[in-house]
Write a protein that holds these residues in place. Structure first.
Motif, PDB file in Angstrom:
ATOM      1  N   UNK A  80       0.835  -1.207   0.000  1.00 20.08           N
ATOM      2  CA  UNK A  80       0.000   0.000   0.000  1.00 20.08           C
ATOM      3  C   UNK A  80       0.870   1.258   0.000  1.00 20.08           C
ATOM      4  N   UNK A  81       2.026   1.184   0.682  1.00 21.29           N
ATOM      5  CA  UNK A  81       2.912   2.352   0.747  1.00 21.29           C
ATOM      6  C   UNK A  81       3.448   2.743  -0.625  1.00 21.29           C
ATOM      7  N   UNK A  82       3.598   1.767  -1.524  1.00 18.85           N
ATOM      8  CA  UNK A  82       4.036   2.080  -2.892  1.00 18.85           C
ATOM      9  C   UNK A  82       2.993   2.938  -3.604  1.00 18.85           C
ATOM     10  N   UNK A  83       1.725   2.553  -3.476  1.00 15.98           N
ATOM     11  CA  UNK A  83       0.655   3.302  -4.121  1.00 15.98           C
ATOM     12  C   UNK A  83       0.435   4.650  -3.434  1.00 15.98           C
ATOM     13  N   UNK A  84       0.611   4.694  -2.113  1.00 14.26           N
ATOM     14  CA  UNK A  84       0.497   5.967  -1.405  1.00 14.26           C
ATOM     15  C   UNK A  84       1.572   6.946  -1.874  1.00 14.26           C
ATOM     16  N   UNK A  85       2.769   6.438  -2.136  1.00 14.32           N
ATOM     17  CA  UNK A  85       3.866   7.287  -2.617  1.00 14.32           C
ATOM     18  C   UNK A  85       3.533   7.852  -4.005  1.00 14.32           C
ATOM     19  N   UNK A  86       2.985   7.015  -4.881  1.00 16.29           N
ATOM     20  CA  UNK A  86       2.577   7.484  -6.214  1.00 16.29           C
ATOM     21  C   UNK A  86       1.484   8.538  -6.076  1.00 16.29           C
ATOM     22  N   UNK A  87       0.524   8.279  -5.204  1.00 14.10           N
ATOM     23  CA  UNK A  87      -0.590   9.210  -5.002  1.00 14.10           C
ATOM     24  C   UNK A  87      -0.086  10.572  -4.512  1.00 14.10           C
TER      25      UNK A  87
END
Length: 76
Positions: free
Chosen positions: A20-27
């Motif tokens: 989830x942290x990967x997608x949060x970083x992109x967001x």
């Protein structure tokens, strides 16, 4: 203004899910670059593509941003 959709796989080529942290970083990155983002993370869509005779699928998440019309119609 143009709506740009960014489709990202939920897992790598070995099937290991991204955190989830990967997608949060992109967001966060998209939000800061484009002054906002819409992220569809909870109900993944399914992507499908052809490679010759073989068909492959994966689960994807979708990010959307609005971009201004630039001189070339692309974000800076």
């Amino acid at each position: 203004m143009h709506l740009v959709q960014i489709l990202l796989p939920r897992a790598d080529n070995t099937g290991r899910p991204f955190g989830r942290e990967d997608f949060d970083r992109v967001k966060e990155d998209l939000a800061s670059r484009f002054d906002g983002v819409t992220a569809y993370l909870q109900a993944p869509a399914e992507g499908q593509w052809q490679d010759g005779e073989q068909s492959s699928t994966d689960e994807i998440v979708i990010f959307e941003v609005m971009v201004d019309d630039g001189a070339n119609g692309a974000p800076s």
